[in-house]
Design a protein around this motif. Structure first.
Motif, PDB file in Angstrom:
ATOM      1  N   PRO A  60       0.828  -1.218   0.000  1.00  0.00           N
ATOM      2  CA  PRO A  60       0.000   0.000   0.000  1.00  0.00           C
ATOM      3  C   PRO A  60       0.855   1.258   0.000  1.00  0.00           C
ATOM      4  N   HIS A  61       0.258   2.334  -0.457  1.00  0.00           N
ATOM      5  CA  HIS A  61       0.919   3.642  -0.472  1.00  0.00           C
ATOM      6  C   HIS A  61       0.370   4.471   0.674  1.00  0.00           C
ATOM      7  N   PRO A  62       1.226   5.104   1.488  1.00  0.00           N
ATOM      8  CA  PRO A  62       0.711   5.853   2.653  1.00  0.00           C
ATOM      9  C   PRO A  62      -0.061   7.102   2.287  1.00  0.00           C
ATOM     10  N   ASP A  63       0.205   7.673   1.125  1.00  0.00           N
ATOM     11  CA  ASP A  63      -0.459   8.931   0.746  1.00  0.00           C
ATOM     12  C   ASP A  63      -0.706   8.907  -0.757  1.00  0.00           C
ATOM     13  N   ARG A  64      -1.652   8.091  -1.172  1.00  0.00           N
ATOM     14  CA  ARG A  64      -1.850   7.832  -2.597  1.00  0.00           C
ATOM     15  C   ARG A  64      -2.726   8.897  -3.238  1.00  0.00           C
ATOM     16  N   ASN A  65      -2.375   9.284  -4.460  1.00  0.00           N
ATOM     17  CA  ASN A  65      -3.203  10.146  -5.289  1.00  0.00           C
ATOM     18  C   ASN A  65      -2.931   9.796  -6.747  1.00  0.00           C
ATOM     19  N   LEU A  66      -3.535  10.539  -7.665  1.00  0.00           N
ATOM     20  CA  LEU A  66      -3.386  10.197  -9.075  1.00  0.00           C
ATOM     21  C   LEU A  66      -1.983  10.492  -9.597  1.00  0.00           C
ATOM     22  N   GLU A  67      -1.312  11.461  -9.030  1.00  0.00           N
ATOM     23  CA  GLU A  67       0.054  11.739  -9.475  1.00  0.00           C
ATOM     24  C   GLU A  67       0.990  10.596  -9.080  1.00  0.00           C
ATOM     25  N   THR A  68       0.865  10.094  -7.864  1.00  0.00           N
ATOM     26  CA  THR A  68       1.695   8.958  -7.462  1.00  0.00           C
ATOM     27  C   THR A  68       1.359   7.719  -8.278  1.00  0.00           C
ATOM     28  N   SER A  69       0.118   7.592  -8.713  1.00  0.00           N
ATOM     29  CA  SER A  69      -0.254   6.467  -9.565  1.00  0.00           C
ATOM     30  C   SER A  69       0.472   6.538 -10.901  1.00  0.00           C
ATOM     31  N   ALA A  70       0.549   7.736 -11.478  1.00  0.00           N
ATOM     32  CA  ALA A  70       1.275   7.907 -12.739  1.00  0.00           C
ATOM     33  C   ALA A  70       2.769   7.658 -12.555  1.00  0.00           C
ATOM     34  N   LEU A  71       3.318   8.081 -11.432  1.00  0.00           N
ATOM     35  CA  LEU A  71       4.746   7.861 -11.178  1.00  0.00           C
ATOM     36  C   LEU A  71       5.055   6.377 -10.981  1.00  0.00           C
ATOM     37  N   ASP A  72       4.147   5.632 -10.375  1.00  0.00           N
ATOM     38  CA  ASP A  72       4.335   4.177 -10.263  1.00  0.00           C
ATOM     39  C   ASP A  72       4.424   3.544 -11.650  1.00  0.00           C
ATOM     40  N   MET A  73       3.587   4.008 -12.555  1.00  0.00           N
ATOM     41  CA  MET A  73       3.617   3.499 -13.927  1.00  0.00           C
ATOM     42  C   MET A  73       4.945   3.857 -14.608  1.00  0.00           C
ATOM     43  N   LEU A  74       5.434   5.051 -14.336  1.00  0.00           N
ATOM     44  CA  LEU A  74       6.706   5.478 -14.914  1.00  0.00           C
ATOM     45  C   LEU A  74       7.866   4.621 -14.404  1.00  0.00           C
ATOM     46  N   HIS A  75       7.925   4.410 -13.090  1.00  0.00           N
ATOM     47  CA  HIS A  75       8.997   3.585 -12.522  1.00  0.00           C
ATOM     48  C   HIS A  75       8.907   2.143 -13.020  1.00  0.00           C
ATOM     49  N   VAL A 111     -12.588   7.004  -3.210  1.00  0.00           N
ATOM     50  CA  VAL A 111     -12.498   8.446  -2.960  1.00  0.00           C
ATOM     51  C   VAL A 111     -11.788   9.143  -4.116  1.00  0.00           C
ATOM     52  N   LEU A 112     -10.746   8.520  -4.670  1.00  0.00           N
ATOM     53  CA  LEU A 112     -10.042   9.124  -5.802  1.00  0.00           C
ATOM     54  C   LEU A 112     -10.980   9.349  -6.986  1.00  0.00           C
ATOM     55  N   GLN A 113     -11.930   8.450  -7.178  1.00  0.00           N
ATOM     56  CA  GLN A 113     -12.811   8.551  -8.327  1.00  0.00           C
ATOM     57  C   GLN A 113     -13.667   9.812  -8.287  1.00  0.00           C
ATOM     58  N   VAL A 114     -14.091  10.235  -7.109  1.00  0.00           N
ATOM     59  CA  VAL A 114     -15.046  11.335  -7.008  1.00  0.00           C
ATOM     60  C   VAL A 114     -14.443  12.592  -6.388  1.00  0.00           C
ATOM     61  N   SER A 115     -13.186  12.551  -5.983  1.00  0.00           N
ATOM     62  CA  SER A 115     -12.581  13.735  -5.373  1.00  0.00           C
ATOM     63  C   SER A 115     -11.978  14.627  -6.448  1.00  0.00           C
ATOM     64  N   ASN A 116     -11.383  15.714  -6.018  1.00  0.00           N
ATOM     65  CA  ASN A 116     -10.766  16.649  -6.946  1.00  0.00           C
ATOM     66  C   ASN A 116      -9.511  16.034  -7.544  1.00  0.00           C
ATOM     67  N   TRP A 117      -9.444  15.946  -8.868  1.00  0.00           N
ATOM     68  CA  TRP A 117      -8.303  15.331  -9.541  1.00  0.00           C
ATOM     69  C   TRP A 117      -7.120  16.278  -9.695  1.00  0.00           C
ATOM     70  N   ASP A 118      -7.280  17.517  -9.399  1.00  0.00           N
ATOM     71  CA  ASP A 118      -6.249  18.548  -9.614  1.00  0.00           C
ATOM     72  C   ASP A 118      -6.006  18.815 -11.094  1.00  0.00           C
ATOM     73  N   PHE A 119      -6.801  18.243 -11.959  1.00  0.00           N
ATOM     74  CA  PHE A 119      -6.741  18.560 -13.387  1.00  0.00           C
ATOM     75  C   PHE A 119      -8.069  18.170 -14.004  1.00  0.00           C
ATOM     76  N   SER A 120      -8.351  18.730 -15.146  1.00  0.00           N
ATOM     77  CA  SER A 120      -9.554  18.401 -15.889  1.00  0.00           C
ATOM     78  C   SER A 120      -9.174  17.639 -17.147  1.00  0.00           C
ATOM     79  N   ILE A 121     -10.091  16.834 -17.654  1.00  0.00           N
ATOM     80  CA  ILE A 121      -9.838  16.116 -18.897  1.00  0.00           C
ATOM     81  C   ILE A 121      -9.522  17.104 -20.023  1.00  0.00           C
TER      82      ILE A 121
END
Length: 536
Positions: free
Chosen positions: A223-238, A381-391
């Motif tokens: 698990p990630h202690p402080d997960r958000n969509l940016e950390t999800s993208a960085l996991d994909m990058l690594h 929660v990630l699905q419905v919270s503020n994504w910090d960006f728009s499509i």
């Protein structure tokens, strides 16, 4: 007779003075004395109960009077017309009451709305408090025998922050891959899903290497202690760097797993060759949606689905209670009941089949193997919270700053470079017209805000029928994205010379050269001898 009369008068006086407890006496002095003793014992026990009852009555009366006093103080000091609180809150409260006035129609006619709604609110507050207290315990739940824990089968990489990420590869080897795909999975899924039913022969024909991985806290990933969509993208990058994916790769998003694909388009656009989206989910609270688009989207969902989104947005601490009652209960269940889905006829026929049932059970078992409710709450929660960006921010046209002929001439010469910024690659979207899980209005919204998106509408498909267990559909997707199948790249031949072979070749060449020189010298000698012979 005088003794009997005196006894009767004495007991009657005793009744009047103590408690008027009904009883009967005999006419004899001996019986009268025995009855008097029993009456005294009953009066003692009744006196204790009487005092307890009177004390409770007094406490209740004091509480009522105290409440009235508090009410009077509040009315005189806080709820006056000239108080600061009333001046600031009176207007908003009246507007809210007017908007919610239609709810009074559901109350009985003889009930005071103010009293009724105050009771209802108090009951709701108590119920929520009980649920919150119950969810404050350990966030894990023991799995019963019906859900099996399978042996570990994933490959692992170590991320820069020390976490382990589980992944699985399918298709051609890395050195023969023409195209590489990374597939994040949806909610209540795992790396085992990928593209369900995709045949390895199809990947071989197109030269595709597909990598699936477990999101943090799912499957075998830490698990990630402080997960958000940016950390999800960085996991994909690594993950791409760890697996030596040197070229740009394609990201595949399906259903609510698409939010991780959107995040990759936003945060690591330079590493992506393109995006493949099937029934892509966007934030249902997206600010760029029109009222009509939002109405068409929310109108397709069940009441339970709407409630789950509202709970995830407003009261996420209540979600563990419902998750432990469903997919974390240790019992297998149907996907539409667990995820509150409304399915069309073709989707329902698919999910009720044996093939899907086996896939679904194995995938769920892998998804919940850690028995930790926190990652599922984070995902919801990630699905419905503020994504910090728009499509709409994924491709942003660049605007020229200022005015003038020089800037105009510069814009002409640099028009191709300055057309837009962000992700500039292709985005393919497949959307079923009969999809009730991700309504077609979501894909229409994506196409409206991203006009360059290639939208492929499927008039007879639902949410599952095109992406899962459909060989023809997978062939169509790969042909549309990758073109004609060309097979894997040929294996690279090692051009590094071997030292021993070089030496041998040199020796052979040297030997051949020596032989030629000897032959030439012999021929020259023969010619000279022949010439001398003719001269003689």
């Amino acid at each position: 007779m005088s003794e009997v009369n005196e006894s009767t008068e004495y007991t009657s006086l005793f009744d009047e003075d103590v408690g008027r407890i009904p009883h009967s006496y005999s006419s004899t002095a001996v019986d009268g004395g025995a009855n008097a003793a029993s009456v005294a014992e009953g009066v003692g026990s009744g006196d204790w109960r009487y005092q307890a009852v009177e004390f409770a009555k007094g406490a209740a009366e004091m509480s009522v009077e105290f409440g009235k006093g508090v009410r009077d103080v509040v009315k005189q000091s806080i709820l006056r017309e000239d108080s600061v609180i009333v001046r600031k809150l009176k207007g908003p409260c009246e507007r809210i009451c007017r908007k919610l006035g239609f709810l009074n129609e559901y109350l009985p006619e003889d009930r005071d709305p103010l009293h009724s709604w105050s009771v209802i609110i108090c009951v709701w507050v108590l119920a929520l408090a009980v649920l919150i207290v119950n969810t404050d315990h350990d966030t894990t739940t023991s799995l019963v025998k019906k859900i099996k824990i399978h042996p570990s089968s994933a490959s692992l990489i170590l991320l820069p922050d020390g976490r382990r990420l589980a992944y699985q590869e399918q298709g051609v080897p890395a050195e023969q891959a023409r195209f590489s795909m990374i597939v994040p999975h949806p909610f209540l899924s795992s790396r085992l899903a990928g593209i369900p039913g995709l045949k390895d022969s199809l990947l071989q024909n197109f030269g595709v290497r597909m990598v699936t991985y477990d999101l943090p806290g799912f499957g075998e990933s830490d698990p990630h202690p402080d997960r958000n969509l940016e950390t999800s993208a960085l996991d994909m990058l690594h993950l791409s760097y760890a697996l030596t994916i040197t070229d740009k790769f394609w990201v595949v998003g399906y259903s609510d797993g698409s939010m991780h694909a959107w995040a990759a388009l936003r945060y690591i656009p330079d590493r992506l060759a393109g995006a493949i989206m099937v029934a892509p989910m966007v934030n249902p609270y997206e600010s760029r949606m029109t009222k009509e688009e939002r109405r068409r989207i929310w109108g397709k969902w069940t009441i339970k689905k709407k409630l789950s989104y509202q709970l995830a947005r407003k009261f996420p601490r209540l979600l563990p209670y419902f998750y432990r009652k469903s997919f974390l209960s240790g019992k297998h269940g149907q996907i539409d009941k667990w995820l509150s889905l409304s399915l069309g006829s073709r989707d329902r026929a698919l999910v009720e089949g044996q093939m899907f049932e086996e896939f679904w059970q194995r995938n769920v078992e892998e998804s919940v193997r850690q028995a930790n409710v926190k990652p599922f709450v984070e995902e919801a929660v990630l699905q419905v919270s503020n994504w910090d960006f728009s499509i709409a921010d994924l491709k942003v046209p660049n605007k020229h700053q200022g005015k003038g002929i020089l800037l105009w001439l510069k814009s002409i010469y640099n028009r191709e470079e300055e057309r837009s910024s962000g992700f500039l690659g292709p985005i393919h979207v497949w959307q079923g017209a009969e999809d009730l899980v991700v309504p077609p209005s979501m894909s229409d919204f994506v196409h409206r805000v991203l006009p360059d998106t290639m939208l492929h509408k499927l008039p007879y498909d639902g949410h599952f029928t095109y992406f899962l267990f459909c060989d023809e559909c997978h062939q169509q997707m790969f042909t549309t994205v990758f073109g004609s199948p060309q097979g894997p790249l040929p294996p690279k031949v090692d051009q590094t010379p071997i030292e021993g072979v070089e030496n041998n070749s040199e020796e052979v060449i040297f030997s051949d050269a020596t032989t030629e020189e000897e032959n030439v010298s012999c021929l020259t000698t023969d010619v000279k001898e022949l010439q001398i012979h003719f001269d003689a």
